[in-house]
Design an enzyme around this catalytic site. Structure first.
Site, short mmCIF file in Angstrom:
data_model
loop_
_atom_site.label_atom_id
_atom_site.label_comp_id
_atom_site.label_asym_id
_atom_site.label_seq_id
_atom_site.Cartn_x
_atom_site.Cartn_y
_atom_site.Cartn_z
N ARG A 104 1.06 -1.52 -0.15
CA ARG A 104 -0.11 0.04 0.12
C ARG A 104 0.81 1.19 -0.13
NH1 ARG A 104 -4.97 0.83 4.12
NH2 ARG A 104 -3.24 0.54 5.87
N THR A 108 -0.70 7.20 -1.27
CA THR A 108 -2.07 7.44 -1.14
C THR A 108 -3.08 6.35 -1.09
OG1 THR A 108 -1.47 5.75 -3.12
CG2 THR A 108 -1.12 8.06 -4.19
N ASP A 200 0.40 -3.11 12.35
CA ASP A 200 0.35 -3.41 11.21
C ASP A 200 0.81 -4.42 10.89
OD1 ASP A 200 2.47 -1.48 8.19
OD2 ASP A 200 2.63 -3.64 8.82
N ASP A 203 4.56 -5.97 9.79
CA ASP A 203 5.80 -5.43 10.68
C ASP A 203 5.61 -6.48 11.69
OD1 ASP A 203 6.79 -3.69 9.36
OD2 ASP A 203 6.28 -2.04 10.39
C1 PRP Z 1 -1.46 -4.45 4.52
C2 PRP Z 1 -1.90 -5.56 4.59
C3 PRP Z 1 -3.00 -5.44 3.52
C4 PRP Z 1 -3.02 -4.50 3.08
C5 PRP Z 1 -5.35 -3.95 3.38
O1 PRP Z 1 -0.24 -4.60 3.85
O2 PRP Z 1 -1.84 -6.40 4.42
O3 PRP Z 1 -2.32 -6.17 2.28
O4 PRP Z 1 -2.11 -3.44 4.25
O5 PRP Z 1 -4.56 -2.62 3.42
P1 PRP Z 1 -5.88 -2.12 1.89
O6 PRP Z 1 -6.84 -3.12 2.25
O7 PRP Z 1 -6.59 -0.57 2.85
O8 PRP Z 1 -5.06 -2.66 1.07
P2 PRP Z 1 0.62 -3.54 3.57
O9 PRP Z 1 0.28 -2.87 2.67
O10 PRP Z 1 1.33 -2.48 4.13
O11 PRP Z 1 1.95 -4.45 2.82
P3 PRP Z 1 2.90 -5.66 3.80
O12 PRP Z 1 1.84 -6.55 4.24
O13 PRP Z 1 4.58 -5.87 3.08
O14 PRP Z 1 2.95 -5.44 5.45
N1 URA Z 2 -2.68 -2.88 6.77
C1 URA Z 2 -2.38 -3.01 8.01
O1 URA Z 2 -1.06 -4.27 8.34
N2 URA Z 2 -3.25 -2.46 9.38
C2 URA Z 2 -4.00 -2.14 8.95
O2 URA Z 2 -4.49 -1.76 10.04
C3 URA Z 2 -4.53 -1.66 7.79
C4 URA Z 2 -3.48 -2.47 6.39
#
Ligand code: PRP
Ligand code: URA
Length: 209
Positions: A104, A108, A200, A203
């Site tokens: 994400r 944006t 997150d 993380d």
């Molecule tokens: C997080 C999560 C989803 C997304 C959800 O991933 O694991 O994939 O955000 O958010 P959305 O519904 O608004 O798209 P992130 O982009 O943080 O990546 P990561 O898993 O690599 O930490």
């Molecule tokens: N992605 C995450 O990991 N946590 C949130 O709360 C939203 C998006």
């Protein structure tokens, strides 16, 4: 319209309580995500069809049930979705695994694609997409669009925590996809994080913050 199923099993609710706590460390967080994924996958496979098979027990011959047509795939959305793969595999060990890489954009909140590798025959498989978080819905909507572009027809989405905004986005974009949710939270904050949520997920699974 697709089904949206929010889990009401007490074990799932208890374990989601554990991962919400900010003091839960990486090891416990990761293990509990995997356990919850296993239980959500158990619910998400309730519809699988069975066939009668004749077998011999040590006592006599009898008819038992067997899952009919076992062509399934688990597709985690990287990175955080990886944390759900082991748990889902405990329920459907013969599944093939695909990977979709999306992150994400922090400004944006739109998903950015960086990887896609799916089983060659994914179009013939029943696909279980896994990602712990459904926030705006941007990532899961995009991942499922990618799967449909590859010809996948039977798709389910499994997540641990969802915001109402994400559920709405999924239903509008993919009304044919059933959504299995561990807990449905209140709303998103101004940074697109789920409230109360768990922070997150990526993380916390990988210990990167
Ligand atoms: C997080 C999560 C989803 C997304 C959800 O991933 O694991 O994939 O955000 O958010 P959305 O519904 O608004 O798209 P992130 O982009 O943080 O990546 P990561 O898993 O690599 O930490
Ligand atoms: N992605 C995450 O990991 N946590 C949130 O709360 C939203 C998006």
């Amino acid at each position: 319209m697709s089904k949206v199923m929010v889990m009401d099993h007490p074990l799932i609710q208890h374990k989601i309580g554990l991962i919400r706590k900010k003091e839960t460390g990486t090891k416990d967080f990761r293990e509990t995500i995997s356990e919850i994924a296993m239980m959500i996958c158990y619910e998400a496979t309730r519809h699988l069809e069975l066939a009668d098979v004749q077998i011999e027990t040590p006592i006599c011959s009898t008819t038992v049930k067997e899952i009919k047509g076992r062509k399934m795939a688990i597709v985690p959305i990287l990175r955080a979705g990886l944390g759900m793969v082991d748990g889902a595999l405990k329920m459907i060990p013969a599944a093939k695994i695909g990977h979709i890489g999306l992150y994400r954009d922090p400004e944006t909140l739109k998903p950015v694609e960086y990887y896609c590798k799916l089983p060659a025959d994914c179009a013939e498989r029943e696909v279980f997409v896994v990602d712990p978080m459904l926030a705006t819905g941007g990532s899961s909507v995009a991942a499922i669009r990618m799967l449909k572009e590859k010809g996948c027809k039977k798709i389910h989405f499994l997540c641990i925590i969802a915001a109402p905004e994400g559920v709405k986005a999924m239903q509008e974009a993919h009304p044919d996809v059933d959504v299995y949710i561990g807990a449905l939270d209140e709303h998103l904050n101004e940074h697109g994080y789920i409230v109360p949520g768990l922070g997150d997920a990526g993380d916390r699974i990988f210990g990167t913050k």
